[in-house]
Design an enzyme around this catalytic site. Structure first.
Site, PDB file in Angstrom:
ATOM      1  N   CYS A   1      12.058  -4.832  -0.272  1.00  0.00           N
ATOM      2  CA  CYS A   1      11.479  -5.579   0.855  1.00  0.00           C
ATOM      3  C   CYS A   1      12.487  -6.536   1.499  1.00  0.00           C
ATOM      4  O   CYS A   1      12.279  -6.986   2.619  1.00  0.00           O
ATOM      5  CB  CYS A   1      10.260  -6.347   0.387  1.00  0.00           C
ATOM      6  SG  CYS A   1       9.269  -5.384  -0.750  1.00  0.00           S
TER       7      CYS A   1
ATOM      8  N   HIS B   1       8.433 -11.050   5.836  1.00  0.00           N
ATOM      9  CA  HIS B   1       8.117  -9.701   5.360  1.00  0.00           C
ATOM     10  C   HIS B   1       6.594  -9.579   5.346  1.00  0.00           C
ATOM     11  O   HIS B   1       5.895 -10.473   4.867  1.00  0.00           O
ATOM     12  CB  HIS B   1       8.698  -9.513   3.958  1.00  0.00           C
ATOM     13  CG  HIS B   1       8.192  -8.290   3.255  1.00  0.00           C
ATOM     14  ND1 HIS B   1       8.175  -7.046   3.857  1.00  0.00           N
ATOM     15  CD2 HIS B   1       7.689  -8.124   2.000  1.00  0.00           C
ATOM     16  CE1 HIS B   1       7.668  -6.176   2.994  1.00  0.00           C
ATOM     17  NE2 HIS B   1       7.369  -6.796   1.868  1.00  0.00           N
TER      18      HIS B   1
ATOM     19  N   ASN C   1       2.240  -2.733   4.618  1.00  0.00           N
ATOM     20  CA  ASN C   1       3.550  -3.127   4.100  1.00  0.00           C
ATOM     21  C   ASN C   1       4.484  -1.909   4.122  1.00  0.00           C
ATOM     22  O   ASN C   1       4.276  -0.964   3.362  1.00  0.00           O
ATOM     23  CB  ASN C   1       3.368  -3.670   2.680  1.00  0.00           C
ATOM     24  CG  ASN C   1       4.659  -4.126   2.045  1.00  0.00           C
ATOM     25  OD1 ASN C   1       5.751  -3.854   2.540  1.00  0.00           O
ATOM     26  ND2 ASN C   1       4.548  -4.818   0.930  1.00  0.00           N
TER      27      ASN C   1
HETATM   28  C1  4VN Z   1       5.723  -9.158  -1.804  1.00  0.00           C
HETATM   29  C2  4VN Z   1       4.387  -9.218  -2.147  1.00  0.00           C
HETATM   30  C3  4VN Z   1       3.604  -8.075  -2.343  1.00  0.00           C
HETATM   31  C4  4VN Z   1       2.190  -8.146  -2.703  1.00  0.00           C
HETATM   32  C5  4VN Z   1       1.813  -8.452  -3.984  1.00  0.00           C
HETATM   33  C6  4VN Z   1       0.469  -8.488  -4.320  1.00  0.00           C
HETATM   34  C7  4VN Z   1      -0.502  -8.239  -3.372  1.00  0.00           C
HETATM   35  C8  4VN Z   1       1.178  -7.914  -1.785  1.00  0.00           C
HETATM   36  C9  4VN Z   1      -2.228  -8.470  -5.080  1.00  0.00           C
HETATM   37  C10 4VN Z   1      -3.551  -9.150  -5.255  1.00  0.00           C
HETATM   38  C11 4VN Z   1      -4.613  -8.426  -4.443  1.00  0.00           C
HETATM   39  C12 4VN Z   1      -4.214  -8.381  -2.991  1.00  0.00           C
HETATM   40  C13 4VN Z   1      -2.858  -7.760  -2.794  1.00  0.00           C
HETATM   41 CL1  4VN Z   1       3.708 -10.722  -2.300  1.00  0.00          CL
HETATM   42  C14 4VN Z   1       4.246  -6.869  -2.225  1.00  0.00           C
HETATM   43  C15 4VN Z   1       5.573  -6.813  -1.926  1.00  0.00           C
HETATM   44  C16 4VN Z   1       6.243  -5.533  -1.832  1.00  0.00           C
HETATM   45  O1  4VN Z   1       6.697  -5.371  -0.546  1.00  0.00           O
HETATM   46  C17 4VN Z   1       6.314  -7.954  -1.681  1.00  0.00           C
HETATM   47  N1  4VN Z   1      -0.118  -7.967  -2.131  1.00  0.00           N
HETATM   48  N2  4VN Z   1      -1.835  -8.270  -3.697  1.00  0.00           N
HETATM   49  C18 4VN Z   1      -5.944  -9.131  -4.661  1.00  0.00           C
HETATM   50  O2  4VN Z   1      -6.275 -10.074  -3.933  1.00  0.00           O
HETATM   51  O3  4VN Z   1      -6.643  -8.798  -5.624  1.00  0.00           O
END
Ligand code: 4VN
Length: 324
Positions: free
Chosen positions: A112, A251, A281
């Site tokens: 990322c 990002h 993403n």
């Molecule tokens: C940076 C991040 C993420 C990422 C990590 C977790 C996440 C995005 C987890 C909990 C879920 C909702 C979605 Cl912070 C991914 C990358 C990779 O590019 C970089 N979303 N979530 C919930 O609320 O249960």
């Protein structure tokens, strides 16, 4: 002193749009769940195009927008974690597809943060006088690495490509300050396509799959702690105050993370450009796609200061303070 000016931007996303509702016909999830926890409403999925195909389409758009002859390109960096092959690099495939036969081309893997790391690398080649210009593209076809039985991860990612053409310039512009970092000790919280060391004499068991696996909690915590620090350090290093920033381009990983970053840095949420609703993403491609969209909407003019911040797989983070 030489600076690296953004001469042109461009982007390309596959035509096929997959809404949350469409996804929930195959995956045990719902529009409500995805939307409220990530800000994602739909994503674009490849209908057979691979990463080099969409990267080349973004490149052609950049060349058209900047009226650039492919034969004049000296350096091509493609930031990707979803290459067509280990070799040839996606950058070499793009070089061939756009006819940039005088360029040196290589891939850069920083997930990322890949576009930020690639932009920084190209900036050094230009500042040192080695090359006079560079094409930097972030491109991913992540849909080929998604496990559609893993509902916590597969709903978060999509496909797309974007990039910039940088050119040596004498006016003060381009990268004015940067702050890059890595923490390999937490790298296993976001993995994709493991390759085991196995040969005739040492038969390791095959890697289970080539899917993208994410421990969402750990990556989320990392992003909410590390990214604000990175942004504040970057602003401190530069001679530009946060008030002078026209926009922050984070990002596009999750809209809730951006709310935390805004609170912790005290930079108003309105200054953060968001388009995760449309594309989800796309890893290395989120920042250049957003930058190109902003250019097209004329949200940015010559002389504006922006801050771009990538964070994710590696784990890695990187911020650039750039004068348009
Ligand atoms: C940076 C991040 C993420 C990422 C990590 C977790 C996440 C995005 C987890 C909990 C879920 C909702 C979605 Cl912070 C991914 C990358 C990779 O590019 C970089 N979303 N979530 C919930 O609320 O249960």
């Amino acid at each position: 002193m030489i600076f690296s000016k953004i001469k042109a931007t461009g982007a390309y996303v596959p035509e096929k749009i997959v809404t949350n509702d469409m996804l929930s016909q195959y995956v045990d999830t719902s529009d409500e769940w995805i939307r409220s926890r990530s800000g994602i409403e739909r994503r674009h999925f490849s209908d057979g195009e691979n990463t080099s195909d969409i990267a080349a389409k973004a490149a052609i758009e950049i060349l058209k927008n900047g009226n650039i002859n492919p034969l004049d390109i000296e350096l091509i960096i493609v930031a990707t974690v979803s290459p067509d092959y280990t070799t040839p690099s996606t950058a070499c495939l793009v070089q061939s597809k756009i006819g940039a036969s005088n360029a040196v081309a290589f891939d850069l893997a920083a997930a990322c943060s890949g576009f930020i790391f690639g932009f920084s690398t190209a900036d050094k080649f230009i500042k040192s006088g080695v090359y006079k210009n560079a094409l930097i593209i972030g491109a991913e076809v992540l849909s080929k690495h998604l496990d559609f039985n893993d509902r916590s991860t597969c709903v978060l990612f999509g496909d797309g490509a974007g990039g910039v053409f940088l050119q040596a310039s004498e006016e003060e512009c381009g990268v004015l300050a940067e702050e890059l970092g890595s923490d390999g000790s937490r790298g296993m919280s976001l993995t994709c396509a493991e390759k085991k060391a196995s040969n005739l004499f040492n038969q390791a068991e095959e890697a289970k799959d080539s899917f993208l696996h994410m421990d969402g909690r750990t990556v989320f915590d990392f992003a909410t702690r590390q990214t604000p620090k990175c942004i504040l350090r970057l602003i401190e290093k530069s001679s530009i105050s946060a008030d002078c920033l026209k926009y922050v381009i984070p990002h596009q990983a999750n809209s809730r993370i951006v709310e935390v970053i805004s609170k912790k840095t005290k930079i108003p949420l309105e200054k953060f450009y968001m388009n995760i609703a449309e594309y989800s993403n796309t890893s290395a491609a989120t920042i250049p796609i957003a930058l190109h969209e902003m250019m097209q909407k004329e949200l940015l003019q010559q002389g504006d200061y922006i801050l771009m911040a990538g964070f994710g797989g590696g784990l890695t983070w990187g911020g650039l303070l750039v004068k348009i």
